[in-house]
Design an enzyme around this catalytic site. Structure first.
Site, PDB file in Angstrom:
ATOM      1  N   CYS A   1       0.828  -1.209   0.000  1.00  9.50           N
ATOM      2  CA  CYS A   1       0.000   0.000   0.000  1.00  9.50           C
ATOM      3  C   CYS A   1       0.861   1.257   0.000  1.00  9.50           C
ATOM      4  O   CYS A   1       0.363   2.349  -0.225  1.00  9.50           O
ATOM      5  CB  CYS A   1      -0.904   0.047   1.226  1.00  9.50           C
ATOM      6  SG  CYS A   1      -2.218  -1.174   1.187  1.00  9.50           S
TER       7      CYS A   1
ATOM      8  N   ASP B   1       2.294   2.562   2.679  1.00  6.12           N
ATOM      9  CA  ASP B   1       2.543   3.017   4.035  1.00  6.12           C
ATOM     10  C   ASP B   1       1.999   2.017   5.048  1.00  6.12           C
ATOM     11  O   ASP B   1       1.058   1.281   4.767  1.00  6.12           O
ATOM     12  CB  ASP B   1       2.007   4.434   4.309  1.00  6.12           C
ATOM     13  CG  ASP B   1       0.643   4.675   3.706  1.00  6.12           C
ATOM     14  OD1 ASP B   1      -0.100   3.704   3.519  1.00  6.12           O
ATOM     15  OD2 ASP B   1       0.324   5.849   3.443  1.00  6.12           O
TER      16      ASP B   1
ATOM     17  N   CYS C   1       5.806   8.197   3.932  1.00  5.95           N
ATOM     18  CA  CYS C   1       6.313   9.530   3.654  1.00  5.95           C
ATOM     19  C   CYS C   1       6.268  10.401   4.912  1.00  5.95           C
ATOM     20  O   CYS C   1       5.886   9.957   5.982  1.00  5.95           O
ATOM     21  CB  CYS C   1       5.500  10.157   2.544  1.00  5.95           C
ATOM     22  SG  CYS C   1       3.753  10.165   2.911  1.00  5.95           S
TER      23      CYS C   1
ATOM     24  N   CYS D   1      -3.141   9.428   5.680  1.00  9.85           N
ATOM     25  CA  CYS D   1      -2.119   9.164   6.699  1.00  9.85           C
ATOM     26  C   CYS D   1      -2.705   9.339   8.100  1.00  9.85           C
ATOM     27  O   CYS D   1      -2.376   8.591   9.015  1.00  9.85           O
ATOM     28  CB  CYS D   1      -0.926  10.102   6.525  1.00  9.85           C
ATOM     29  SG  CYS D   1      -0.035   9.845   4.977  1.00  9.85           S
TER      30      CYS D   1
END
Ligand SMILES: Cc1ncc(COP(=O)(O)O)c(C=O)c1O
Lengths: 277, 394
Positions: A35, A37, A61, A105
């Site tokens: 994916c 992350d 990231c 995120c």
């Protein structure tokens, strides 16, 4: 370059609480290498139900790392009940906001927290009980409904930014739209009347192409002792490899252009260019 | 917005380069004082025309061309489009084009949209690359057909620096009567090029990759090659490219070509040694790291390295803290879901492609800078790996 707030940068460069707490009372593992992350959250809980320690490990990231760091800072000292009320918006707000493409995120952070609390309580997450809507990223209807309500989402694109749902093959887009309509029914000005059609992402193309190969193309080739494999999709270029009898067949170019490309253009996207690998 | 350039360690020269101070000095008078139109009848404009002619000579000199084979354009992308579309219009009955899977978007996306742009159906063959990023000339030979209008193959790859055997490939195309274009945007100024010895019909270059300003490019068209302009308009560039010339930038590019010729040796000795030191140092100091691209068939300034289990954007932002500038092929940096098409074509696994960093040097880099980067990088990678749930130690 992404526009990150100073707080995001600060938490990214000096992340708090990196690692794993020893003898964790609860662990939340979400995301995967595929994916792009992933986050592993571990928490320590005392006998009064207070989170006394929290640590994270994250692949991803800057905003993924910053969200994880922020999350651990927020929950330390909270009771489990307080912590379970934290939303992804709270995490983003703590950081002074995130670029909209990076909101997932913060959602990853909230999901890891829920998973860790559920793990501590020995519960199965209600989210995991919902019905999977987006198969690519394993997102359930309950998660989507929750994101719509919490973050006031008003389009499929926003749902993708927040939950990743629909960001893969895109097959679930109609379902997402339906869930969106159902969830916001009765709320004022709930939706932009027309969404412009989204450009297919490569992942979406791959899924659709695989589908058509399996349903429409392989059966015919197999009858002749051949087969076909999808190697890569790069923009509109689709590279395939012919197998078995097709491989040595003098007419392989014709098969690819006249048969495979024609079908894919008809059923997937009329600009596709098929090439042999 | 606040701007800064204090003590930047610039290792992103394949993205763009600084304008050389000598170049800036040469172009400034044409922005400030000599603003005449080179096409004008008066001496004030006419003298600008003379300066343009000199720049044309300078560019031709660097690549072994004749001045009349040089057409100034607005950028490398325009040169690429012009060459390919010209060939297709020259041979409207031919509907096949041969290129590679690792071209810059300037060529890649054009080839994807040919049917829409020309109104005709085209067939595109994109040659594969191996794990080192190299082509198979056998596959290339088989791809050439009587229907092939043009071959477009980059001289050197912008992400990995890998150099393709352009001389041989151009010869093979010529033997079949097929036009040959090369996108040499990354090669010009870094490796010697002598078009007199080559069977290349079209070559693209771009000013901002060799210490001239952004927004100026060149298309070389071999004498005798049929040509159809992309921008029709005035009689500038002998009717090959309409539009009043970007005078100052063209003059700058001329000067930059002189400088590139002077510095060619330095680029291929000192800069190459710096690159090698950086690459070998990083590969030795960081476990689970690897070079992407052939070791020797490569530009002297480029090094593309993958650091497994960490993500490129995170690496770049840590480097940014030390004012080190580089690039990444990771998905997160571009905002798309997939990592670079070049690394994917080479079969670099996703785990490694996500953590790829491109260092691209220039003759302005110093050994002290290399030492600084070598001192900082292992710590950056290590700290991100300590944070990664997938990192299980060496
Ligand atoms: C190989 C290659 N071709 C073409 C271009 C485009 O050049 P320009 O930016 O001048 O349009 C670039 C620049 O990134 C490049 O690296």
């Amino acid at each position: 370059m992404w526009e990150y707030t100073d707080l995001v940068k600060e938490h990214f460069l000096n992340p708090r609480n990196v690692g794993e707490v020893e003898q964790a009372d609860g662990t939340g593992d979400v995301g995967s290498l595929a994916c792009g992350d992933a986050l592993k959250l571990t928490i320590k809980v005392d006998d009064k139900g207070i989170i006394t320690d929290a640590k994270f490990k994250t692949f991803g990231c800057a905003s993924a790392i910053a969200s994880s760091s922020a999350l651990t800072e927020m929950v330390k000292g909270m009771s489990l009940d307080e912590a379970s009320k934290i939303t992804n918006e709270d995490i983003a707000d703590y950081l002074g906001g995130l670029p909209k493409e990076k909101m997932h995120c913060s959602v990853m952070g909230r999901e890891a927290l829920e998973a860790a609390i559920a793990d501590y309580r020995g519960l199965t997450l209600p989210m995991a009980e919902g019905e999977i809507v987006c198969e690519c990223f394993g997102v359930t209807d309950l998660e989507i409904i929750r994101a719509i309500n919490e973050s006031n989402l008003r389009s499929v694109e926003e749902i993708t930014n927040f939950t990743k749902a629909g960001g893969g093959c895109g097959k679930c887009e109609d379902k997402l739209r339906e869930i969106l309509q159902r969830t916001v029914e009765g709320k004022l000005e709930w939706i932009k009347p027309m969404e412009k059609p989204k450009k297919m992402t490569t992942l979406q193309k791959i899924k659709k192409i695989e589908d058509v190969l399996e349903r429409e193309i392989r059966p015919g080739l197999r009858k002749d002792g051949g087969d076909i494999e999808l190697i890569d999709v790069d923009g509109d270029f689709v590279s395939v490899s012919l197998r078995g009898a097709c491989k040595s067949c003098a007419k392989s170019q014709t098969t690819i252009k006249e048969y495979v490309e024609k079908k894919l253009r008809e059923l997937v996207l009329d600009t596709l260019i098929v090439e042999e690998n | 917005m606040e701007l800064h350039n204090d003590a930047v360690i610039y290792m992103d020269n394949n993205a763009t380069t600084r304008i050389a101070p000598e170049v800036l000095e040469t172009m400034m008078p044409f922005l400030a004082d000599y603003y005449g139109n080179p096409s004008s009848m008066h001496t004030f404009g006419g003298q600008v025309g003379h300066a343009l002619a000199k720049a044309r000579d300078q560019v031709a000199n660097l690549i072994g061309a004749e001045p009349e084979e040089i057409t100034f354009t607005s950028c490398g992308t325009e040169s690429d489009s012009t060459a390919i579309l010209s060939a297709l219009q020259t041979y409207p009955e031919k509907r096949h084009i041969v290129t590679t899977r690792v071209e810059h978007p300037a060529v890649k996306n054009l080839c994807e949209n040919l049917d829409r742009l020309t109104g005709h159906k085209h067939r595109v063959t994109r040659l594969k690359v191996d794990a080192d990023g190299m082509l198979d000339l056998g596959e290339y030979e088989e791809a050439l057909t009587d229907d092939t209008a043009i071959v477009s193959v980059m001289w050197a790859n912008n992400e990995t620096g890998v150099i393709f055997p352009v001389a041989e490939m151009a010869k093979m195309a010529k033997e079949r009567g097929i036009l040959f274009h090369t996108d040499a945007v990354q090669a010009v100024g870094k490796v010697p090029i002598n078009l007199k010895d080559l069977e290349v019909d079209f070559l693209s270059l771009s000013g901002h990759k060799l210490h001239a300003p952004k927004g100026v490019g060149v298309l070389y068209v071999r004498r005798g090659t049929m040509f159809v302009p992309f921008l029709t308009g005035g009689h500038q560039e002998k009717g090959r490219r309409g539009g009043t010339e970007n005078v100052a930038s063209i003059i700058a590019l001329g000067k930059a070509c002189d400088l590139a010729a002077e510095r060619m040796d330095d680029e291929n000795t000192r800069v190459r040694a710096l690159r090698d030191k950086l690459e070998e140092g990083l590969l030795a100091a960081v476990p689970r790291s690897m070079r992407n691209g052939h070791q020797t068939e490569r530009l002297p300034n480029t090094s593309n390295i993958s650091f497994e289990f960490v993500e490129g954007e995170a690496i770049l932002l840590h480097m940014n803290r030390y004012n080190i500038c580089a690039s990444s092929g990771s998905a997160c940096t571009s905002g798309s879901l997939e990592p670079s098409h070049v690394l994917r074509a080479m079969g670099v696994p996703f785990t490694a492609a996500h953590g790829s960093i491109r260092f691209s040097l220039s003759s302005y880099n110093t050994e002290a800078e290399i030492d600084f980067v070598l001192a900082k990088m292992p710590g950056i990678i290590e700290s991100l790996r300590q944070m990664s749930p997938f990192w299980k130690g060496n």
